[in-house]
Design an enzyme around this catalytic site. Sequence first.
Site, PDB file in Angstrom:
ATOM      1  N   ARG A 192      -6.573  50.278 -31.858  1.00 31.41           N
ATOM      2  CA  ARG A 192      -5.811  49.656 -30.845  1.00 31.41           C
ATOM      3  C   ARG A 192      -6.193  48.435 -30.460  1.00 31.41           C
ATOM      4  NH1 ARG A 192      -4.886  53.628 -25.656  1.00 31.41           N
ATOM      5  NH2 ARG A 192      -4.151  55.564 -26.712  1.00 31.41           N
ATOM      6  N   HIS A 206       4.268  54.115 -34.147  1.00 29.70           N
ATOM      7  CA  HIS A 206       3.140  54.115 -32.940  1.00 29.70           C
ATOM      8  C   HIS A 206       3.468  54.911 -31.771  1.00 29.70           C
ATOM      9  CE1 HIS A 206       0.262  51.187 -31.532  1.00 29.70           C
ATOM     10  NE2 HIS A 206       0.799  51.236 -30.229  1.00 29.70           N
ATOM     11  N   TYR A 209      17.911  43.700 -22.623  1.00 31.20           N
ATOM     12  CA  TYR A 209      18.673  42.414 -22.588  1.00 31.20           C
ATOM     13  C   TYR A 209      18.283  41.368 -23.552  1.00 31.20           C
ATOM     14  CZ  TYR A 209      19.818  44.071 -17.942  1.00 31.20           C
ATOM     15  OH  TYR A 209      20.388  45.016 -16.853  1.00 31.20           O
TER      16      TYR A 209
END
Length: 846
Positions: free
Chosen positions: A37, A83, A127
């Site tokens: 990570r 992931h 968006y």
Amino acid sequence: MADQLNILASGQIVPTSLHTEVQRSYLEYAMSVIVGRALPDVRDGLKPVHRRILYAMHELGLTPDRPYRKCARVVGDVLGKYHPHGDQAVYDALVRMVQTFSSRYPLLDGHGNFGSVDNDPPAAMRYTETRLSPISNEALLEDISEALVDFSDNFDSSQQEPVVLPTQLPNLLLNGSSGIAVGMATNIPPHNLGEVIDGLIALIDRPTLSDEELFRLVPGPDFPTGGEIIGTEGIYDAYRTGRGSIPVRGVSQFEEIRPGRGRQRRNAIVITELPYQVNKAGWIEKIAQLVNANKLDGIADIRDESDRDGMRVVIELKRETSGQRVLQDLYRMTPLQSNFGVIMLALDNGQPRQLPLREVMQAFLDFRETTLTRHYQHQLDKTENRLHILDGLLTALGNLDAIIDILRNAPDGTTAKQQFQQQFELSERQADAILAMPLRKLTGMERQGLETEYEEFTQRRDQLQRLLSDRRELLKAMKKGLRALKKKYGDSRRTRIQTEAEREEESQQIEDIIAEAVEEDTVVEFSQKGYVRRYSQRSYQRRQARLDADTNPKLHDAEEDLTIQVEAAVTTQEVLTLTRDGRAFTVSVEDIPANPRQGRGVPLVNLLPDSVPADADAVVTQLMINDSNLGQDLILVTRKGKIKRAPLREFTNLTGRGLTAMKVKTGDDLAYVTLAQAGDEVILGTSGGRLLRFPIDDDNLPIMGRAAQGPQGIRMGKHETLIGCVAVQGKNDCVLLMSAAGYGKRLPGEALRLAKRGDIGTQSFQFSQKTDHLVALTPAIPHTALTVLTSAERVAIVPIESVPRQGRTGECDRVVKPTKGETVTQVLTVTLPESSENQAASTEEE
């Protein structure tokens, strides 16, 4: 619980030690965070989430020449295939790769609201739209396949994902990286592409290139938001060791502006660039808070005139205000100047390592050489396969009549294929290619085309074999590729690096500003309840003339806040303030309100940043910095006995955020601070009456970094606490000891044996009562008085000479006599005030 039962899937029960199981589980978790990570790979400079985002977009075909695609689609693909974490974590990583103010060379191209330098949040993923940027598509993902890099199974073994991307550029240096793992962190600054490539080519040509020559080619970080780096010391430290602190400040200029119609022109400071990762809106708010709190003078107005063309923050100055002085205050008190802490930590062969610049660049070159070798080997295999087929086709065309005759007489394709192999010594693949050859290949033009293609592939094979057999040719090809990428994507540096000449000129300007400031002689008083006040010398003398010296050795009610420290100073000096959490701040004497109407002044914590709790107990001590003590060291001791030595010189001219003077763990706090120098001795005391005396030298107490915690100073009993720390210069120097029951004595330093740090010390106080304990260890300075405070808020002022001088085993006298249930809680040493006659005489002389 000594053991824990670990129930396996098979039903077998295995007794396991609890601490062993916890240690193993935590280690697995830590390595999962470190490798999976938080830390980037030194080869492609990417964390797993960024690598998976780029590869998923490559699979979706979101190249720069294709339309944008919704970010929600990309996030969904990354989550579903590679992931298995939160969608917001993936989207945050995607957003950062789009932001031009976060990445020096953005790896993604975005369409929509992806946030701003004002810390505005990006729009929701439904968006916004994105696609690969040209540099990531060409330099990170070109020709990606299992032939170039290794692939591994995804989380459910349903897909294959690359272990590392076949990058052609050192992305770790170009865009930097930041992350916090378990027990370690990384913070790598971005750099300029052209400079890094020049450094790589120089290392290819001269592997023994000196550090100085390498640093000339890669002079320092290049932040996407510009700014200016102050000096090169921090850069060189970071590049040589992999860790350092680089001071960065914003870019400013002075302008004369007309604020509005009918108003006179005013000078203004215009900020056009901020340090990397500084929130512009938060910075402006910080300035407004400082102005409103009267901590920052000379500013009339502040306006943000930034637009799509760039940043422009106008700080309008009051008339007759020195712009340079205000600018220096902004550097000191706001993030307009801040330090970028470099920690070049990355995964090298799966292991976290702190790497200097040279090793980071060499690791990339080694990786690039490996990928180029695999790429050329793959191309050679493909070329030889094609040449093999072409050789068979040309053989067939050269024996066309025999080939046709075999085909005409063969009962089936398998028989014809076998006859081709036997008669013309062809391979199975060549025979298959002849059988699949269309009739148009028999024409003259097609035949000529095959011969031309055979010659081209022969030349290509020879070229690839030369590249693979001669490392010098391989490195030439590598350099050629790097130069091509530099020509295509290189740009000019955005962050300036201040030269030594400019730094000296700025230092001279600061000295001139300080010299121009009116140096007024003043007196600063600090009170027992944490207040500070300042008087001019004349006002202080008049005030002292009205006060009678109170040296009453009997306990009486404290009527007002007691003065515990009086310092003669000038307004240009600084007061070093240390807090219980181990942080240090400087306060200019000029910022302390003069001749306060309220006699007690203002709380000292009000002059410190808002991060310091508004509590009188937050401040441990305050020291007046001057030329006489600048060469000394700070001796810092925590309540649990940790001790540390740090140069006082490192704590001058601090910025508004201060510095960490000592790392203090949870449950402990900084308790005592004193000044000393090498050759002095330090005495530590515990509530049980034990004292430890040891010399201040590099063996017992070496100088340590600011973030260090320090070793144990004295071993303490289970119910003991540390009650003081005193520095003495000779054996004849005395210390004063006082117990909770009011017993005290003066003890010469020679009465204590010289020991080593960390020892248990010697019993130096004989208690007359079983419940009594030591509460104070202070210097016994001649011609001073002791201010003794009790739990009932009563006070007695005792001349130091009235306390008897005794040896280590000598009996103690009762200095003050508390009432039943009352105990001494604190003993302060203050200078005895001059007599009224002397004060009056000095006033008349003036």
